[in-house]
Design a protein around this motif. Structure first.
Motif, PDB file in Angstrom:
ATOM      1  N   MET A  34      54.446  70.531  44.801  1.00  0.00           N
ATOM      2  CA  MET A  34      53.889  70.119  43.428  1.00  0.00           C
ATOM      3  C   MET A  34      53.044  71.373  42.660  1.00  0.00           C
ATOM      4  SD  MET A  34      53.231  66.187  43.434  1.00  0.00           S
ATOM      5  CE  MET A  34      52.978  66.024  45.140  1.00  0.00           C
ATOM      6  N   THR A  35      52.666  72.333  43.493  1.00  0.00           N
ATOM      7  CA  THR A  35      51.832  73.611  43.037  1.00  0.00           C
ATOM      8  C   THR A  35      52.729  74.282  41.976  1.00  0.00           C
ATOM      9  OG1 THR A  35      50.808  73.600  45.140  1.00  0.00           O
ATOM     10  CG2 THR A  35      50.871  75.578  43.724  1.00  0.00           C
ATOM     11  N   ARG A  36      51.881  74.597  40.834  1.00  0.00           N
ATOM     12  CA  ARG A  36      52.647  75.417  39.651  1.00  0.00           C
ATOM     13  C   ARG A  36      52.921  76.606  40.174  1.00  0.00           C
ATOM     14  NH1 ARG A  36      48.442  74.330  35.643  1.00  0.00           N
ATOM     15  NH2 ARG A  36      48.088  72.036  35.999  1.00  0.00           N
ATOM     16  N   THR A  54      42.670  77.194  50.035  1.00  0.00           N
ATOM     17  CA  THR A  54      43.469  76.516  49.002  1.00  0.00           C
ATOM     18  C   THR A  54      44.743  75.852  49.674  1.00  0.00           C
ATOM     19  OG1 THR A  54      42.718  77.912  47.251  1.00  0.00           O
ATOM     20  CG2 THR A  54      44.693  76.813  46.781  1.00  0.00           C
ATOM     21  N   VAL A  55      45.202  74.791  49.568  1.00  0.00           N
ATOM     22  CA  VAL A  55      46.321  74.042  50.103  1.00  0.00           C
ATOM     23  C   VAL A  55      47.398  74.014  48.802  1.00  0.00           C
ATOM     24  CG1 VAL A  55      47.546  71.971  51.219  1.00  0.00           C
ATOM     25  CG2 VAL A  55      44.925  72.677  51.632  1.00  0.00           C
ATOM     26  N   CYS A  56      48.681  74.379  48.868  1.00  0.00           N
ATOM     27  CA  CYS A  56      49.637  74.510  47.960  1.00  0.00           C
ATOM     28  C   CYS A  56      50.687  73.688  48.611  1.00  0.00           C
ATOM     29  CB  CYS A  56      50.250  75.851  47.704  1.00  0.00           C
ATOM     30  SG  CYS A  56      49.078  76.841  47.139  1.00  0.00           S
ATOM     31  N   HIS A  57      51.920  73.135  47.826  1.00  0.00           N
ATOM     32  CA  HIS A  57      52.691  72.334  48.082  1.00  0.00           C
ATOM     33  C   HIS A  57      53.816  72.246  47.114  1.00  0.00           C
ATOM     34  CE1 HIS A  57      50.516  69.648  45.618  1.00  0.00           C
ATOM     35  NE2 HIS A  57      49.343  69.921  46.355  1.00  0.00           N
ATOM     36  N   HIS A 114      48.644  81.606  44.182  1.00  0.00           N
ATOM     37  CA  HIS A 114      47.561  81.423  45.102  1.00  0.00           C
ATOM     38  C   HIS A 114      47.962  82.270  46.751  1.00  0.00           C
ATOM     39  CE1 HIS A 114      45.824  78.123  43.156  1.00  0.00           C
ATOM     40  NE2 HIS A 114      46.996  77.838  42.823  1.00  0.00           N
ATOM     41  N   ASP A 168      41.871  73.328  36.641  1.00  0.00           N
ATOM     42  CA  ASP A 168      41.772  72.463  35.472  1.00  0.00           C
ATOM     43  C   ASP A 168      40.584  71.421  35.733  1.00  0.00           C
ATOM     44  OD1 ASP A 168      44.225  73.597  34.556  1.00  0.00           O
ATOM     45  OD2 ASP A 168      45.359  72.597  36.154  1.00  0.00           O
ATOM     46  N   LEU A 179      48.015  69.447  39.487  1.00  0.00           N
ATOM     47  CA  LEU A 179      46.730  69.973  38.739  1.00  0.00           C
ATOM     48  C   LEU A 179      45.946  70.958  39.635  1.00  0.00           C
ATOM     49  CD1 LEU A 179      45.025  68.749  36.114  1.00  0.00           C
ATOM     50  CD2 LEU A 179      43.702  67.679  37.706  1.00  0.00           C
ATOM     51  N   VAL A 180      45.524  71.932  38.986  1.00  0.00           N
ATOM     52  CA  VAL A 180      44.684  73.198  39.677  1.00  0.00           C
ATOM     53  C   VAL A 180      43.109  72.434  40.005  1.00  0.00           C
ATOM     54  CG1 VAL A 180      43.960  75.422  39.989  1.00  0.00           C
ATOM     55  CG2 VAL A 180      46.251  74.889  39.028  1.00  0.00           C
ATOM     56  N   THR A 202      46.660  70.940  43.446  1.00  0.00           N
ATOM     57  CA  THR A 202      46.634  72.178  44.353  1.00  0.00           C
ATOM     58  C   THR A 202      45.160  72.135  44.462  1.00  0.00           C
ATOM     59  OG1 THR A 202      48.761  72.876  43.363  1.00  0.00           O
ATOM     60  CG2 THR A 202      47.186  74.245  44.631  1.00  0.00           C
TER      61      THR A 202
END
Lengths: 297, 297
Positions: B191-193, B186-189, B198, A203, A159-160, A184
């Motif tokens: 599960m980030t779409r 912003t933290v991505c990983h 980003h 989102d 989810l953003v 995220t």
């Protein structure tokens, strides 16, 4: 209006029911959860708050005792009071009511509460445990906002999420809690160049700044969830009113779900405090058992 | 190639110089900083690491003692060792070398180090203090990555930062440290779409995942800073090589600044450990003085 209005009161009531069952289970093992509220001086604002907490405690099956100390109490004396409550086996959680007099630094007091009795989730160790994704006592308002999101039909993984406001006890903990669930997360604040750029991509938007009208409909992606944590007192021709940080009418045209203020995050926050009381009591019970059965930590 | 390659070794050397001056100042007041390294069993990987730390300590004017315990030591015995080191006035900082044998849970050990002696910045209270923006012992790798960014001519206030990887001791602490400096993070990983969405928006990208080639040039905004925290061992026709998480060649065509691996974040991390040793010693000195002069906390 397009948005579904989230009913904080019914979420809160449901949580208290669950908490009550757990409190009764603990009581049956000799561990009835018990909170002590510490306030200093006479403040009408705090009194209303404490009364609310007392009522929620009764509904959640948590014992609740209020202690009020005179305005003139020193930090040393108050630290002594907390040391006494930390050491008292009949106390499972300590709440420090705000506002405090100017000569009492709130942070020093929060650190003086033992982490296992820190039902407000304010101790640095409590915050750090959340970062570590440990089952821990989280700051009540942040946990409440996330609990509300969890009631919506949105999968948190991927989810953003945009959090507006980066306070230590609301914005940042919401960010780690949501990261812990797989979202995220972007955190915006007064130094962010373009908040709408980030909020429109999200989102779900959490806002916790304390500025009425900060978030307007055009900052929200159609169908997104908007969790409004702001509590602001404003003057209107019809008298004073409590509003959040969102411009409710324009946001409700665009969002898929929106929390009202009052009646959104507020009531859930008090239920989280009771949930923390039960969790704290359970952790103390486990610590006690480990001590006497000689199990390793 | 367009990017300027960031020289981690020279940043690290500069930091050690500063740390050395502070260590000498503390020593002159009777508080010479002293670290103890605790390792368990014989592991070649750890030995190299410990040797590096010893060399850095010598350069930074920090005393360094290594203790190695047999593979068969129990968690209880090791906890006892740590309790002894916590209570020893000649020890200002404790390093727990990894890897540990499978029967020793690393988290339990990290919590057993007193927060004031936690030079690795791993204790939940240390993490929580960073969230609170308190002067605190931060996790060395995260602090090193941020220290590197601070050497670039980029104003952190309002800077758009993307962190790829949300581990408790690297990704998340980088996020709070950068938030504390005023960045929009912003933290991505996993599960980030869309990580590229980003990362392409960011003025600075931190990557700490442990996957060689994860970040490529087309994921980076032209002129952005790329701080690569990954350390991966890969096989090539010319033999084994250490690389980061970025595809260096394509990223260096696009980025404005890039850290090499090796020679980027790694050397700075060891300097941060020494900086933490000095900071820990200073905090212990202040705590001692407050105790004996009766000053309030």
């Amino acid at each position: 209006m397009r948005a579904q209005i989230i009913d904080g009161k019914s979420i809160a009531a449901r949580m208290r029911g669950t908490t009550r069952a757990e409190a009764e289970e603990l009581a049956a093992m000799g561990w009835a959860p018990r909170l002590v509220s510490v306030s200093v001086g006479e403040t009408a604002a705090a009194e209303l708050y404490v009364r609310n907490q007392g009522r929620a405690a009764a509904q959640a099956g948590v014992e609740f005792e209020t202690r009020c100390y005179p305005e003139a109490i020193s930090l040393e004396q108050l630290s002594g009071v907390l040391a006494g409550l930390n050491a008292d086996p009949r106390v499972n959680g300590i709440i420090i009511q705000r506002p405090l007099p100017a000569h009492i630094p709130v942070k020093a007091l929060q650190k003086a509460v033992h982490p296992l009795k820190d039902v407000e989730g304010m101790h640095p160790a409590s915050i750090g445990n959340i970062v570590y994704n440990d089952l821990a006592l989280g700051p009540c308002t942040a946990v409440a906002a996330v609990e509300i999101l969890k009631t919506l039909p949105l999968k948190p993984e991927g989810l953003v999420v945009t959090v507006i406001g980066h306070s230590e006890i609301v914005g940042k903990p919401i960010a780690f809690l949501m990261m812990g669930l797989g979202a995220t997360v972007t955190v915006c604040h007064h130094m962010t160049r373009s908040v709408p750029m980030h909020s429109r991509a999200a989102d779900a938007v959490f806002v916790a700044v304390g500025k009425p009208g900060l978030v307007t409909g055009e900052m929200i992606k159609p169908g997104a969830a908007l969790i409004d944590i702001g509590i602001n007192r404003i003057e209107t021709p019809e008298g004073d009113r409590t509003v959040g940080d969102a411009d409710f009418d324009s946001c409700a045209e665009v969002a898929g779900w929106i929390t009202p203020v009052p009646g959104g995050v507020g009531p859930v926050t008090v239920s989280v405090l009771m949930q923390n009381a039960v969790l704290a009591t359970r952790m103390q019970m486990e610590h006690y058992r480990a001590t006497y059965t000689g199990a390793a930590e």
